[in-house]
Design an enzyme around this catalytic site. Structure first.
Site, mmCIF file in Angstrom:
data_model
loop_
_atom_site.group_PDB
_atom_site.id
_atom_site.type_symbol
_atom_site.label_atom_id
_atom_site.label_comp_id
_atom_site.label_asym_id
_atom_site.label_seq_id
_atom_site.Cartn_x
_atom_site.Cartn_y
_atom_site.Cartn_z
ATOM 1 C CG ASP A 32 -1.967 1.060 1.176
ATOM 2 O OD1 ASP A 32 -1.623 2.248 0.983
ATOM 3 O OD2 ASP A 32 -3.147 0.731 1.340
ATOM 4 C CB ILE A 33 0.933 4.190 -2.257
ATOM 5 C CG1 ILE A 33 2.013 5.080 -2.795
ATOM 6 C CG2 ILE A 33 -0.343 4.955 -1.917
ATOM 7 C CD1 ILE A 33 1.693 5.633 -4.183
ATOM 8 C CD GLN A 95 -14.717 -0.512 -1.259
ATOM 9 O OE1 GLN A 95 -15.861 -0.661 -0.820
ATOM 10 N NE2 GLN A 95 -14.217 -1.266 -2.216
ATOM 11 C CG HIS A 101 -8.583 -3.098 -1.152
ATOM 12 N ND1 HIS A 101 -9.544 -2.445 -1.891
ATOM 13 C CD2 HIS A 101 -8.349 -2.317 -0.074
ATOM 14 C CE1 HIS A 101 -9.878 -1.318 -1.285
ATOM 15 N NE2 HIS A 101 -9.169 -1.218 -0.169
ATOM 16 C CG HIS A 103 -6.150 -2.298 4.106
ATOM 17 N ND1 HIS A 103 -5.401 -1.225 3.668
ATOM 18 C CD2 HIS A 103 -7.419 -2.059 3.691
ATOM 19 C CE1 HIS A 103 -6.188 -0.373 3.014
ATOM 20 N NE2 HIS A 103 -7.417 -0.845 3.024
HETATM 21 P P1 5GP Z 1 -9.339 1.608 1.103
HETATM 22 O O1 5GP Z 1 -9.363 2.999 1.665
HETATM 23 O O2 5GP Z 1 -10.198 1.504 -0.142
HETATM 24 O O3 5GP Z 1 -9.651 0.517 2.101
HETATM 25 O O4 5GP Z 1 -7.841 1.319 0.695
HETATM 26 C C1 5GP Z 1 -7.303 1.755 -0.506
HETATM 27 C C2 5GP Z 1 -5.813 1.819 -0.310
HETATM 28 O O5 5GP Z 1 -5.207 1.886 -1.581
HETATM 29 C C3 5GP Z 1 -5.336 3.024 0.477
HETATM 30 O O6 5GP Z 1 -4.727 2.583 1.691
HETATM 31 C C4 5GP Z 1 -4.346 3.717 -0.459
HETATM 32 O O7 5GP Z 1 -3.172 4.145 0.193
HETATM 33 C C5 5GP Z 1 -4.037 2.631 -1.464
HETATM 34 N N1 5GP Z 1 -3.739 3.129 -2.791
HETATM 35 C C6 5GP Z 1 -4.484 4.022 -3.508
HETATM 36 N N2 5GP Z 1 -3.915 4.236 -4.704
HETATM 37 C C7 5GP Z 1 -2.795 3.468 -4.737
HETATM 38 C C8 5GP Z 1 -1.780 3.270 -5.722
HETATM 39 O O8 5GP Z 1 -1.790 3.834 -6.821
HETATM 40 N N3 5GP Z 1 -0.783 2.401 -5.411
HETATM 41 C C9 5GP Z 1 -0.734 1.745 -4.223
HETATM 42 N N4 5GP Z 1 0.287 0.924 -4.012
HETATM 43 N N5 5GP Z 1 -1.669 1.921 -3.270
HETATM 44 C C10 5GP Z 1 -2.684 2.762 -3.528
#
Ligand code: 5GP
Ligand code: ZN
Length: 141
Positions: A32-33, A95, A101, A103
């Site tokens: 995760d970035i 999300q 996904h 984590h």
């Molecule tokens: P969510 O908030 O949907 O549970 O998690 C999405 C995750 O994707 C976030 O933690 C965010 O940092 C990660 N993310 C978003 N865009 C990118 C990207 O382009 N590359 C990577 N490696 N992670 C990303």
């Protein structure tokens, strides 16, 4: 099926660079970035699915079956003292990318960047209340 407007489908296709942790025929895992904690990894199905509610048992089975070995590799590499696995579904639940996904979040100490609010409310529910709640869910299958 790849979704053209999905950032994670683009990562799987190699159109957006990522730090790959693991890949096989069914799943892709990458850092995760945001690196909320060091080693914070996302594992995703290669088949696009929006969230847990859109996900078939087959896709879920493939995704979840890979979690132990990816988690074990992160644990071996970084020796965390704990490990959280998080899945956000829907904007309200946090999300932000709408490709399912998980984590994988190694934990190091109380100030390691990750935390959840966890309010214990057991005193507000007796056995009948729990039975009623369970029945309501049972009836929804
Ligand atoms: P969510 O908030 O949907 O549970 O998690 C999405 C995750 O994707 C976030 O933690 C965010 O940092 C990660 N993310 C978003 N865009 C990118 C990207 O382009 N590359 C990577 N490696 N992670 C990303
Ligand atoms: Zn996608």
């Amino acid at each position: 099926m790849k979704h053209d407007d999905c950032i994670f489908c683009k990562i799987i296709a190699g159109e957006i660079p990522s730090a790959k942790v693991y890949e096989d025929d069914a799943v892709y895992a990458f850092l995760d970035i945001s690196q909320v904690t060091t080693g914070h990894t996302l594992i995703i199905p290669k088949t696009h699915t929006t969230d847990i509610f859109e996900t078939s048992e087959a896709i879920a089975g493939e995704l979840f079956s890979r979690v132990p070995k990816v988690a074990a590799a992160i644990k071996k590499a970084y020796q965390p003292v704990g490990f959280n696995i998080i899945n956000n579904n829907g904007e309200f639940a946090g999300q932000s990318v709408f490709h399912l996904h998980l984590h994988l979040m190694p934990r190091y100490d109380e100030s390691d960047g990750f935390g959840v609010k966890w309010v214990e409310r057991s005193s507000e529910f007796d056995a009948d209340d729990l039975e009623n709640i369970a029945t309501k869910i049972n009836q929804a299958f």
